[in-house]
Design a protein around this motif. Structure first.
Motif, PDB file in Angstrom:
ATOM      1  N   ARG A  14       0.829  -1.212   0.000  1.00 55.55           N
ATOM      2  CA  ARG A  14       0.000   0.000   0.000  1.00 55.55           C
ATOM      3  C   ARG A  14       0.862   1.260   0.000  1.00 55.55           C
ATOM      4  O   ARG A  14       0.559   2.228  -0.703  1.00 55.55           O
ATOM      5  CB  ARG A  14      -0.936  -0.013   1.197  1.00 55.55           C
ATOM      6  CG  ARG A  14      -2.008  -1.059   1.091  1.00 55.55           C
ATOM      7  CD  ARG A  14      -2.919  -1.050   2.310  1.00 55.55           C
ATOM      8  NE  ARG A  14      -3.821  -2.178   2.272  1.00 55.55           N
ATOM      9  CZ  ARG A  14      -3.805  -3.185   3.134  1.00 55.55           C
ATOM     10  NH1 ARG A  14      -2.953  -3.189   4.138  1.00 55.55           N
ATOM     11  NH2 ARG A  14      -4.654  -4.168   3.017  1.00 55.55           N
ATOM     12  N   LEU A  17       2.297   1.619  -3.403  1.00 53.95           N
ATOM     13  CA  LEU A  17       1.269   2.078  -4.338  1.00 53.95           C
ATOM     14  C   LEU A  17       1.087   3.579  -4.223  1.00 53.95           C
ATOM     15  O   LEU A  17       1.046   4.293  -5.225  1.00 53.95           O
ATOM     16  CB  LEU A  17      -0.052   1.358  -4.077  1.00 53.95           C
ATOM     17  CG  LEU A  17      -1.248   1.826  -4.903  1.00 53.95           C
ATOM     18  CD1 LEU A  17      -0.981   1.672  -6.392  1.00 53.95           C
ATOM     19  CD2 LEU A  17      -2.495   1.061  -4.491  1.00 53.95           C
ATOM     20  N   SER A  18       1.003   4.061  -3.005  1.00 52.62           N
ATOM     21  CA  SER A  18       0.838   5.496  -2.798  1.00 52.62           C
ATOM     22  C   SER A  18       2.010   6.275  -3.391  1.00 52.62           C
ATOM     23  O   SER A  18       1.818   7.279  -4.080  1.00 52.62           O
ATOM     24  CB  SER A  18       0.713   5.788  -1.299  1.00 52.62           C
ATOM     25  OG  SER A  18       0.520   7.156  -1.073  1.00 52.62           O
ATOM     26  N   ARG A  30      -0.171   0.223 -11.504  1.00 56.59           N
ATOM     27  CA  ARG A  30      -1.081  -0.815 -12.005  1.00 56.59           C
ATOM     28  C   ARG A  30      -0.644  -2.194 -11.496  1.00 56.59           C
ATOM     29  O   ARG A  30      -1.462  -2.992 -11.037  1.00 56.59           O
ATOM     30  CB  ARG A  30      -1.102  -0.788 -13.529  1.00 56.59           C
ATOM     31  CG  ARG A  30      -2.125  -1.707 -14.140  1.00 56.59           C
ATOM     32  CD  ARG A  30      -2.169  -1.588 -15.655  1.00 56.59           C
ATOM     33  NE  ARG A  30      -2.477  -0.224 -16.062  1.00 56.59           N
ATOM     34  CZ  ARG A  30      -1.715   0.499 -16.899  1.00 56.59           C
ATOM     35  NH1 ARG A  30      -0.618  -0.009 -17.413  1.00 56.59           N
ATOM     36  NH2 ARG A  30      -2.058   1.721 -17.224  1.00 56.59           N
ATOM     37  N   ARG A  33      -1.324  -2.447  -7.720  1.00 57.55           N
ATOM     38  CA  ARG A  33      -2.766  -2.655  -7.490  1.00 57.55           C
ATOM     39  C   ARG A  33      -3.139  -4.125  -7.652  1.00 57.55           C
ATOM     40  O   ARG A  33      -3.900  -4.678  -6.868  1.00 57.55           O
ATOM     41  CB  ARG A  33      -3.600  -1.824  -8.471  1.00 57.55           C
ATOM     42  CG  ARG A  33      -3.839  -0.426  -8.046  1.00 57.55           C
ATOM     43  CD  ARG A  33      -4.909   0.199  -8.947  1.00 57.55           C
ATOM     44  NE  ARG A  33      -4.841   1.629  -8.865  1.00 57.55           N
ATOM     45  CZ  ARG A  33      -4.273   2.426  -9.758  1.00 57.55           C
ATOM     46  NH1 ARG A  33      -3.737   1.935 -10.843  1.00 57.55           N
ATOM     47  NH2 ARG A  33      -4.270   3.722  -9.586  1.00 57.55           N
ATOM     48  N   VAL A  36      -1.833  -6.037  -4.644  1.00 57.10           N
ATOM     49  CA  VAL A  36      -2.674  -5.798  -3.468  1.00 57.10           C
ATOM     50  C   VAL A  36      -3.957  -6.613  -3.586  1.00 57.10           C
ATOM     51  O   VAL A  36      -4.383  -7.263  -2.624  1.00 57.10           O
ATOM     52  CB  VAL A  36      -2.987  -4.296  -3.296  1.00 57.10           C
ATOM     53  CG1 VAL A  36      -4.072  -4.076  -2.263  1.00 57.10           C
ATOM     54  CG2 VAL A  36      -1.735  -3.524  -2.909  1.00 57.10           C
ATOM     55  N   ARG A  52     -11.979  -3.399  -0.660  1.00 58.50           N
ATOM     56  CA  ARG A  52     -10.735  -3.339  -1.433  1.00 58.50           C
ATOM     57  C   ARG A  52     -10.754  -2.141  -2.369  1.00 58.50           C
ATOM     58  O   ARG A  52      -9.747  -1.453  -2.529  1.00 58.50           O
ATOM     59  CB  ARG A  52     -10.535  -4.640  -2.208  1.00 58.50           C
ATOM     60  CG  ARG A  52     -10.201  -5.811  -1.311  1.00 58.50           C
ATOM     61  CD  ARG A  52      -9.748  -7.022  -2.093  1.00 58.50           C
ATOM     62  NE  ARG A  52     -10.687  -7.476  -3.094  1.00 58.50           N
ATOM     63  CZ  ARG A  52     -11.695  -8.318  -2.855  1.00 58.50           C
ATOM     64  NH1 ARG A  52     -11.900  -8.772  -1.650  1.00 58.50           N
ATOM     65  NH2 ARG A  52     -12.482  -8.693  -3.830  1.00 58.50           N
ATOM     66  N   TYR A  53     -11.900  -1.859  -2.975  1.00 55.76           N
ATOM     67  CA  TYR A  53     -12.009  -0.697  -3.852  1.00 55.76           C
ATOM     68  C   TYR A  53     -11.726   0.582  -3.071  1.00 55.76           C
ATOM     69  O   TYR A  53     -11.007   1.461  -3.538  1.00 55.76           O
ATOM     70  CB  TYR A  53     -13.401  -0.637  -4.483  1.00 55.76           C
ATOM     71  CG  TYR A  53     -13.643   0.662  -5.206  1.00 55.76           C
ATOM     72  CD1 TYR A  53     -13.113   0.873  -6.474  1.00 55.76           C
ATOM     73  CD2 TYR A  53     -14.354   1.692  -4.613  1.00 55.76           C
ATOM     74  CE1 TYR A  53     -13.306   2.068  -7.133  1.00 55.76           C
ATOM     75  CE2 TYR A  53     -14.552   2.890  -5.263  1.00 55.76           C
ATOM     76  CZ  TYR A  53     -14.025   3.077  -6.514  1.00 55.76           C
ATOM     77  OH  TYR A  53     -14.203   4.266  -7.157  1.00 55.76           O
ATOM     78  N   VAL A  56      -7.968   1.075  -2.426  1.00 55.91           N
ATOM     79  CA  VAL A  56      -7.253   1.566  -3.602  1.00 55.91           C
ATOM     80  C   VAL A  56      -7.628   3.015  -3.864  1.00 55.91           C
ATOM     81  O   VAL A  56      -6.775   3.852  -4.153  1.00 55.91           O
ATOM     82  CB  VAL A  56      -7.544   0.685  -4.836  1.00 55.91           C
ATOM     83  CG1 VAL A  56      -6.998   1.312  -6.103  1.00 55.91           C
ATOM     84  CG2 VAL A  56      -6.956  -0.700  -4.632  1.00 55.91           C
ATOM     85  N   ARG A  57      -8.883   3.337  -3.713  1.00 58.68           N
ATOM     86  CA  ARG A  57      -9.338   4.720  -3.940  1.00 58.68           C
ATOM     87  C   ARG A  57      -8.681   5.673  -2.940  1.00 58.68           C
ATOM     88  O   ARG A  57      -8.258   6.764  -3.292  1.00 58.68           O
ATOM     89  CB  ARG A  57     -10.870   4.773  -3.816  1.00 58.68           C
ATOM     90  CG  ARG A  57     -11.443   6.090  -4.166  1.00 58.68           C
ATOM     91  CD  ARG A  57     -11.316   6.344  -5.672  1.00 58.68           C
ATOM     92  NE  ARG A  57     -11.845   7.652  -5.942  1.00 58.68           N
ATOM     93  CZ  ARG A  57     -11.220   8.576  -6.652  1.00 58.68           C
ATOM     94  NH1 ARG A  57     -10.072   8.305  -7.208  1.00 58.68           N
ATOM     95  NH2 ARG A  57     -11.745   9.739  -6.842  1.00 58.68           N
ATOM     96  N   CYS A  59      -5.782   5.286  -1.495  1.00 55.32           N
ATOM     97  CA  CYS A  59      -4.397   5.450  -1.912  1.00 55.32           C
ATOM     98  C   CYS A  59      -4.296   6.421  -3.074  1.00 55.32           C
ATOM     99  O   CYS A  59      -3.379   7.248  -3.128  1.00 55.32           O
ATOM    100  CB  CYS A  59      -3.789   4.100  -2.308  1.00 55.32           C
ATOM    101  SG  CYS A  59      -3.507   3.009  -0.915  1.00 55.32           S
ATOM    102  N   GLU A  60      -5.235   6.354  -4.003  1.00 53.61           N
ATOM    103  CA  GLU A  60      -5.238   7.280  -5.123  1.00 53.61           C
ATOM    104  C   GLU A  60      -5.423   8.716  -4.657  1.00 53.61           C
ATOM    105  O   GLU A  60      -4.750   9.627  -5.119  1.00 53.61           O
ATOM    106  CB  GLU A  60      -6.345   6.911  -6.107  1.00 53.61           C
ATOM    107  CG  GLU A  60      -6.088   5.640  -6.868  1.00 53.61           C
ATOM    108  CD  GLU A  60      -7.270   5.205  -7.705  1.00 53.61           C
ATOM    109  OE1 GLU A  60      -8.387   5.749  -7.538  1.00 53.61           O
ATOM    110  OE2 GLU A  60      -7.087   4.298  -8.546  1.00 53.61           O
TER     111      GLU A  60
END
Length: 64
Positions: A14, A17-18, A30, A33, A36, A52-53, A56-57, A59-60
């Motif tokens: 995570r 990803l960030s 990608r 993600r 993860v 999970r969504y 990820v959101r 982190c975005e």
């Protein structure tokens, strides 16, 4: 303990990803993600698809 190692691995993914998103490394983001998602859907995973969504959101959004 095995579960602690899995938790640590997911936390590191995570964080990676960030960082990838902040630095606009889209291919790397990608891939992370997907990693993860694979880690979250293992046999011990209990999080729902929407959880999970949201991860990820989040982190975005943090990457902005």
């Amino acid at each position: 303990m095995v579960s602690d190692a899995g938790h640590d691995m997911k936390a590191r993914l995570r964080a990676d990803l960030s960082a990838a998103m902040k630095e606009r490394r889209t291919d790397e983001a990608r891939l992370i993600r997907a990693l993860v998602a694979a880690a979250e859907t293992g046999p011990e995973a209990e999080a729902s698809r929407s959880d999970r969504y949201m991860l990820v959101r989040r982190c975005e959004l943090e990457a902005r």
